[in-house]
Motif scaffolding. Structure first.
Motif, PDB file in Angstrom:
ATOM      1  N   GLY A  18     -48.891 -55.823 -22.366  1.00  0.00           N
ATOM      2  CA  GLY A  18     -49.550 -54.706 -23.019  1.00  0.00           C
ATOM      3  C   GLY A  18     -48.925 -53.349 -22.760  1.00  0.00           C
ATOM      4  N   HIS A  19     -47.879 -53.268 -21.972  1.00  0.00           N
ATOM      5  CA  HIS A  19     -47.204 -52.007 -21.690  1.00  0.00           C
ATOM      6  C   HIS A  19     -46.039 -51.839 -22.667  1.00  0.00           C
ATOM      7  N   PRO A  20     -45.523 -50.625 -22.819  1.00  0.00           N
ATOM      8  CA  PRO A  20     -44.412 -50.425 -23.760  1.00  0.00           C
ATOM      9  C   PRO A  20     -43.239 -51.338 -23.440  1.00  0.00           C
ATOM     10  N   ALA A  21     -42.649 -51.886 -24.493  1.00  0.00           N
ATOM     11  CA  ALA A  21     -41.549 -52.827 -24.330  1.00  0.00           C
ATOM     12  C   ALA A  21     -40.303 -52.108 -23.834  1.00  0.00           C
ATOM     13  N   ARG A  22     -39.534 -52.790 -23.026  1.00  0.00           N
ATOM     14  CA  ARG A  22     -38.269 -52.251 -22.540  1.00  0.00           C
ATOM     15  C   ARG A  22     -37.233 -52.395 -23.641  1.00  0.00           C
ATOM     16  N   THR A  23     -36.449 -51.352 -23.857  1.00  0.00           N
ATOM     17  CA  THR A  23     -35.489 -51.380 -24.957  1.00  0.00           C
ATOM     18  C   THR A  23     -34.049 -51.290 -24.477  1.00  0.00           C
ATOM     19  N   GLY A  24     -33.807 -51.465 -23.183  1.00  0.00           N
ATOM     20  CA  GLY A  24     -32.450 -51.401 -22.659  1.00  0.00           C
ATOM     21  C   GLY A  24     -31.634 -52.608 -23.087  1.00  0.00           C
ATOM     22  N   THR A  25     -30.332 -52.401 -23.176  1.00  0.00           N
ATOM     23  CA  THR A  25     -29.418 -53.481 -23.530  1.00  0.00           C
ATOM     24  C   THR A  25     -28.472 -53.724 -22.360  1.00  0.00           C
ATOM     25  N   LEU A  26     -27.642 -54.735 -22.485  1.00  0.00           N
ATOM     26  CA  LEU A  26     -26.653 -55.011 -21.462  1.00  0.00           C
ATOM     27  C   LEU A  26     -25.690 -53.839 -21.322  1.00  0.00           C
ATOM     28  N   TRP A  27     -25.319 -53.221 -22.441  1.00  0.00           N
ATOM     29  CA  TRP A  27     -24.369 -52.109 -22.400  1.00  0.00           C
ATOM     30  C   TRP A  27     -24.964 -50.874 -21.745  1.00  0.00           C
ATOM     31  N   SER A  28     -26.246 -50.611 -21.962  1.00  0.00           N
ATOM     32  CA  SER A  28     -26.850 -49.462 -21.289  1.00  0.00           C
ATOM     33  C   SER A  28     -26.965 -49.722 -19.788  1.00  0.00           C
ATOM     34  N   CYS A  29     -27.214 -50.968 -19.408  1.00  0.00           N
ATOM     35  CA  CYS A  29     -27.252 -51.333 -17.994  1.00  0.00           C
ATOM     36  C   CYS A  29     -25.880 -51.140 -17.349  1.00  0.00           C
ATOM     37  N   VAL A  30     -24.845 -51.618 -18.001  1.00  0.00           N
ATOM     38  CA  VAL A  30     -23.486 -51.472 -17.477  1.00  0.00           C
ATOM     39  C   VAL A  30     -23.107 -50.000 -17.373  1.00  0.00           C
ATOM     40  N   ALA A  31     -23.477 -49.207 -18.368  1.00  0.00           N
ATOM     41  CA  ALA A  31     -23.161 -47.783 -18.338  1.00  0.00           C
ATOM     42  C   ALA A  31     -23.846 -47.079 -17.175  1.00  0.00           C
TER      43      ALA A  31
END
Length: 101
Positions: A18-31
């Motif tokens: 019920g909390h806002p969904a996470r929208t991070g990607t692998l590339w944002s994590c690597v960055a």
């Protein structure tokens, strides 16, 4: 005039709890990892080498990098509880594992 915060989601998508969904990607994590490692490495490599020497300075940096990796691994292990719900904050994870104090 209404002000919309950039962190708010317009589509109302929610995660399984019920909390806002996470929208991070692998590339944002690597960055994020690269900027953190390069930032701390650039700022501390010269200082550690000048204070500890050419051998002990880089070894000390390597030891601290291993400690950082292990603590990040332990924190990521506390992300979900045993029943699958997400801990919203660090204090939620502490309360779940250690109880309230």
């Amino acid at each position: 005039m209404a002000v919309q915060h950039s962190l708010e989601l317009d589509n109302g998508s929610c995660d399984d709890d019920g909390h806002p969904a996470r929208t991070g990607t692998l590339w944002s994590c690597v960055a994020h990892i690269i900027t953190a490692v390069i930032g701390s490495g650039v700022l501390s490599l010269a200082w550690s080498t000048s204070q500890l020497g050419w051998l002990a300075g880089p070894i000390a940096l390597l030891i601290f990098a291993i400690i950082t990796y292990l603590s990040a691994f332990l924190l990521s292990d506390c992300y979900r509880t045993n029943d699958g719900t997400r801990n919203k904050s660090y204090m939620d994870a502490v309360r779940m594992y250690l109880g309230s104090f």
